[in-house]
Write an enzyme that holds these catalytic residues in place. Sequence first.
Site, short mmCIF file in Angstrom:
data_model
loop_
_atom_site.label_atom_id
_atom_site.label_comp_id
_atom_site.label_asym_id
_atom_site.label_seq_id
_atom_site.Cartn_x
_atom_site.Cartn_y
_atom_site.Cartn_z
N ASP A 71 0.86 -1.18 0.00
CA ASP A 71 0.00 0.00 0.00
C ASP A 71 0.89 1.23 0.00
O ASP A 71 1.31 1.70 1.06
CB ASP A 71 -0.89 0.03 1.25
N LYS A 171 -9.19 1.82 -5.41
CA LYS A 171 -9.87 1.38 -4.20
C LYS A 171 -10.62 2.55 -3.57
O LYS A 171 -10.35 3.71 -3.90
CB LYS A 171 -8.86 0.77 -3.21
N HIS A 184 -11.96 -1.36 9.33
CA HIS A 184 -11.03 -2.20 10.07
C HIS A 184 -11.69 -2.74 11.34
O HIS A 184 -11.30 -3.79 11.86
CB HIS A 184 -9.78 -1.42 10.47
N ASP A 256 -10.18 -6.15 -0.06
CA ASP A 256 -9.45 -5.49 1.01
C ASP A 256 -9.05 -6.59 2.01
O ASP A 256 -9.47 -7.75 1.89
CB ASP A 256 -10.30 -4.42 1.67
#
Length: 491
Positions: A71, A171, A184, A256
């Site tokens: 990332d 994304k 998350h 993800d």
Amino acid sequence: MPLDPTLARLANAVLMVPFESHHAPRWVLEGLAEGISGVCLFHNNLQSPEQVRALNAQLGEAADTPLISLDEEGGDVTRIGQARGSDYPGNAALGAVDDTELTRATHREMGGRLADLGFNTDLAPSVDVNVADDNPVIGTRSFGADPGLVARHAKASVLGLHDAGVVACAKHFPGHGATSQDSHHVLPLVEADAEVLRERELRPFRAAVEAGVRSVLTAHIEMPTLGGSGPATLNHHVLNRVLRQELGFTGTVVSDAMEMQGVSERIGIPEASVLAVAAGCDLLCLGRFVYADQVGAVRTALVEAVRQGRLRGERLEEAAARNADLRAWARGRAAVRASVPGPDGVGLSGARRATRVRGEPPRLHDPFVVEVEAPAGVAVGEVPWGLSPWFADTVRVTPGATAAEDLSARAAGRGLVVVVRDAHRYPDTRDLVLSLLAVRPDAVVVEMGLPVWLPDLGTHVSTYGAAHVNSRSAAELLGAERALQDARSGV
């Protein structure tokens, strides 16, 4: 009961795995040789440019062009810039400048640096339209709140990475910018009308597809008005009717991180992985902490799901074929990398162009800098930020636990600079800033997040990000001698 070797290899082909250290463990090298499509590197894998090149060369020798990814968005989310912050302004800064040639050049140079280190895939750009001021996960990772602006910079960033021969990955589909929750930790829900979502959230993804993006990364986010149910990662309708049929995307759908609670908290990573592939994900990004035994559990779950009829073998074959095509594209683009020029300072130039000032910056006499602590999001991690590299007398304080009177006393007779990050999200930070401005209305407030909250008093500097180059651009503006010396010497 041993796994069927053909099914096991197909299951491997939908995996992108992390690992523990600066060196590739045996299970990763053997897994790549047995069909695992790629790896995703994080901070714990990166020590120095030389170490990263050697590691990626070893990974590349284990199979024919595995996807070696990370990332690297520039700005606040950086892996190669963890030690001091990124050399590239993030999306919010690029959006503030709104020069698509700058955005393309920035991503071209950043992609060239990644390619030099041995990466062939970047899980970037973030093309979310950040319309929620209190968004805890996107913020400066977005080009902005205007869908048209985000769309044109989505196209430019994809083209820039592809110029460098690096796979771009748009994304977080179908868009994480309208949430006040972090996937998350939870499953965010966006209940906007479908037409609003199509014109706002989907527009940048449409632009990325038109630019030839080869991979799209899903969001663990629920948008019921688009059809289907559950997180997009597990939503067959969203991934097929919307992304593939409506937007015309034909490349690889990447999940993800499957360890995120928004997708796997209730059902576990192996079951979530089965459902994701069944829904239309081609490549499972397992996350940062899913290592050998857990990777084996995911592989077993995929094979067992085929045996039980819960997952069609043809779906695994289709996903494996798309991932093989992506690896072939990366292999074919490798020759482009040699023509990419080295760093030319485009990152610092962009950061300078993005920096905004409200009011006239005073001449700071013997400056005292107060940095107000702000929690780093999971995606950002612990990356240095602030002005301490440029100003000798800098303190980092926790809002709510620090008295403004004490700080004001220490700054008596001196220039006062107060550095914040997303102050609009933290009441204690705003209270501290206002208390300092009440005593020192001549203070300079430097906002290194989104400049949503602007105090009425003082001079306000907005950097639209907390990367190293954003910090340096603010330091130059404020007359920091170290920064000015670097500028004069061309450093």
